[in-house]
Design a protein around this motif. Sequence first.
Motif, PDB file in Angstrom:
ATOM      1  N   PRO A  81       0.792  -1.281  -0.067  1.00 22.19           N
ATOM      2  CA  PRO A  81       0.358  -0.015   0.017  1.00 22.19           C
ATOM      3  C   PRO A  81       0.955   1.152   0.082  1.00 22.19           C
ATOM      4  N   GLY A  82       0.321   2.397  -0.668  1.00 25.79           N
ATOM      5  CA  GLY A  82       0.884   3.656  -0.378  1.00 25.79           C
ATOM      6  C   GLY A  82       0.843   4.116  -1.909  1.00 25.79           C
ATOM      7  N   PRO A  83       1.441   5.501  -1.992  1.00 29.61           N
ATOM      8  CA  PRO A  83       1.622   6.095  -3.367  1.00 29.61           C
ATOM      9  C   PRO A  83       2.569   5.286  -4.340  1.00 29.61           C
ATOM     10  N   VAL A  84       2.337   5.333  -5.442  1.00 28.57           N
ATOM     11  CA  VAL A  84       3.613   4.891  -6.482  1.00 28.57           C
ATOM     12  C   VAL A  84       4.706   5.971  -6.590  1.00 28.57           C
ATOM     13  N   LEU A  85       4.295   7.107  -6.642  1.00 26.75           N
ATOM     14  CA  LEU A  85       5.451   8.188  -6.623  1.00 26.75           C
ATOM     15  C   LEU A  85       5.482   8.594  -5.191  1.00 26.75           C
ATOM     16  N   TYR A  86       6.802   9.225  -5.187  1.00 33.92           N
ATOM     17  CA  TYR A  86       6.966   9.915  -3.771  1.00 33.92           C
ATOM     18  C   TYR A  86       7.911  11.135  -4.235  1.00 33.92           C
ATOM     19  N   THR A  87       7.885  12.208  -3.581  1.00 29.02           N
ATOM     20  CA  THR A  87       8.588  13.214  -3.830  1.00 29.02           C
ATOM     21  C   THR A  87       9.537  13.531  -2.372  1.00 29.02           C
ATOM     22  N   GLN A  88      10.600  13.939  -2.680  1.00 31.93           N
ATOM     23  CA  GLN A  88      11.691  14.314  -1.418  1.00 31.93           C
ATOM     24  C   GLN A  88      12.408  15.627  -1.886  1.00 31.93           C
ATOM     25  N   THR A  89      12.691  16.305  -0.738  1.00 33.24           N
ATOM     26  CA  THR A  89      13.310  17.575  -0.875  1.00 33.24           C
ATOM     27  C   THR A  89      15.074  17.029  -1.185  1.00 33.24           C
ATOM     28  N   ARG A  90      15.612  17.747  -2.113  1.00 36.56           N
ATOM     29  CA  ARG A  90      16.817  17.477  -2.550  1.00 36.56           C
ATOM     30  C   ARG A  90      17.389  18.983  -2.807  1.00 36.56           C
ATOM     31  N   MET A  91      18.963  18.983  -2.757  1.00 36.67           N
ATOM     32  CA  MET A  91      19.634  20.315  -2.963  1.00 36.67           C
ATOM     33  C   MET A  91      20.308  20.401  -4.458  1.00 36.67           C
ATOM     34  N   GLY A  92      19.917  21.361  -4.978  1.00 37.55           N
ATOM     35  CA  GLY A  92      20.171  21.339  -6.413  1.00 37.55           C
ATOM     36  C   GLY A  92      21.123  22.485  -6.639  1.00 37.55           C
ATOM     37  N   ARG A  93      21.278  22.816  -7.997  1.00 37.61           N
ATOM     38  CA  ARG A  93      22.290  23.890  -8.410  1.00 37.61           C
ATOM     39  C   ARG A  93      22.236  25.178  -7.499  1.00 37.61           C
TER      40      ARG A  93
ATOM     41  N   PHE B 119      14.899  21.803  -4.115  1.00 35.44           N
ATOM     42  CA  PHE B 119      13.774  21.472  -4.868  1.00 35.44           C
ATOM     43  C   PHE B 119      13.124  20.226  -4.692  1.00 35.44           C
ATOM     44  N   LYS B 120      12.223  19.768  -5.313  1.00 38.22           N
ATOM     45  CA  LYS B 120      11.418  18.451  -5.165  1.00 38.22           C
ATOM     46  C   LYS B 120      11.902  17.411  -6.213  1.00 38.22           C
ATOM     47  N   ILE B 121      12.153  16.148  -5.528  1.00 38.49           N
ATOM     48  CA  ILE B 121      12.563  15.086  -6.611  1.00 38.49           C
ATOM     49  C   ILE B 121      11.426  14.360  -6.670  1.00 38.49           C
ATOM     50  N   TYR B 122      11.339  13.553  -7.890  1.00 39.85           N
ATOM     51  CA  TYR B 122      10.298  12.594  -8.115  1.00 39.85           C
ATOM     52  C   TYR B 122      10.978  11.232  -8.277  1.00 39.85           C
ATOM     53  N   LYS B 123      10.365  10.079  -7.510  1.00 34.55           N
ATOM     54  CA  LYS B 123      10.796   8.897  -7.726  1.00 34.55           C
ATOM     55  C   LYS B 123       9.840   8.052  -7.727  1.00 34.55           C
ATOM     56  N   LEU B 124      10.226   6.694  -8.189  1.00 37.37           N
ATOM     57  CA  LEU B 124       9.052   5.594  -7.981  1.00 37.37           C
ATOM     58  C   LEU B 124       9.314   4.817  -6.737  1.00 37.37           C
ATOM     59  N   ARG B 125       8.405   4.569  -5.911  1.00 39.21           N
ATOM     60  CA  ARG B 125       8.733   4.242  -4.476  1.00 39.21           C
ATOM     61  C   ARG B 125       9.348   2.752  -4.602  1.00 39.21           C
ATOM     62  N   SER B 126      10.208   2.532  -3.880  1.00 45.61           N
ATOM     63  CA  SER B 126      10.853   1.342  -3.818  1.00 45.61           C
ATOM     64  C   SER B 126      10.827   0.638  -2.445  1.00 45.61           C
TER      65      SER B 126
END
Length: 423
Positions: free
Chosen positions: A267-279, A284-291
């Motif tokens: 159960p849970g969302p397929v995608l999840y977002t996470q805050t990462r540090m960019g240029r 910024f918010k990064i998008y990934k498939l939940r693993s």
Amino acid sequence: MPQISNRRYTKTHEQLLLSPLFSVLMGLLVTVLVPVLIFWGPDSLWNPDKAQAWAMMAACAALVVSSLWISRTLSAYPGGRSIGLVLPQVAIVYILAALVPMAFRVEVSRYLLGLSGFLAIIWFQVEIIITEKYRRPKLAVVGLGTASDLLGLPYIDVRELSKPDLEGVRYDAVVADFEHLTPEWERFLARCALDRIAVHNARSVFESVTGRVRINRMSENDIGSLLPSRLYESLKVIFDWVLILASLPVTLVIVGIAAILIKLESPGPVLYTQTRMGRGNLPFKIYKLRSMRFDLAAPAQFAGEDDPRITRVGRVIRKYRIDELPQFFNILKGDMSLIGPRPEQPEFAEYFDQKLPFYIYRHVVKPGITGWAQVRQGYAADVDQTREKIEHDFYYIKHCSLFLDIFILLLTIRTMCTGFGAR
């Protein structure tokens, strides 16, 4: 470090094996002459029709371009010595050799190019295996300062000098740490230069062999080299968009299948977002498939190789980097690039900024889905591995170019096929 010279090899077979002209001629014999004889017979060599002539020219051009590309890869970047890179490099060249004539409505034999490409893959792999021992640089090292770090590194034959004398042994170059030399060793290096023996700085040789830039101390030149040109950055945006749009049909199918399997397993969302540090060190918010199993309140931590939070589907998509595919949207938004240092979580970025000097400089370029550190090292799980990872990142930032980006893409294909470094 410049390419190896042939001065150490005086035997005829050694000179031939290291001769670019001999390599190309033998390659043409194996990859063009043989397929032509198989498909059309010997008469086509002397009296080819228009289509046959165009096909032979396309096969010859593909062989020469492949040879030049592989030769540059072997000498320009660490990791370029792997025969596993031959297949994607040759495949790209021969596919283009078939598509370009089609675009101009020129008839060529795809069967001839297909067989020629297959034989080219075999030819280049055999050539690399046979010439490997001859292409390994033989270096004399003045074992003072950081030059001693070269001892024991792969892909080079290193001999430490016990005294300022080559003792009649032929070397491709002498390597020394120029900041840690006695007057006696300085005079020795000057004599080597007068005798037309190359003398290299240990730092540049270390970078060329390991693909890493030391971060213990930075000079003004190092910091200046961390600023990629605006032209390169503009071309890289075009490069990213073209590849993403071209691969979108396949990417959507893969992401769709993975999403269904993720939903079915836990159960849970397929995608999840996470805050990462960019240029610019901006979040910024990064998008990934939940693993992993879904836990919104989980603290930031390294994901180990045997992390119990990883699901069965998650283990597969992490191994082959499928979980990173939603970051194509981050690239289209302008937050990321296909190639660059991997973005860290804010907690880790702040921690490593306190522990490692010059850590923040890795944010001078956009973060990437894949990068030099990923294909050379894999994921980092502690401070020591992160230091090495940052040294790889600095090498990329210092030497970034479209050619290096393409090379990293080729290494990424190998990584996706083998699952190297997955966590």
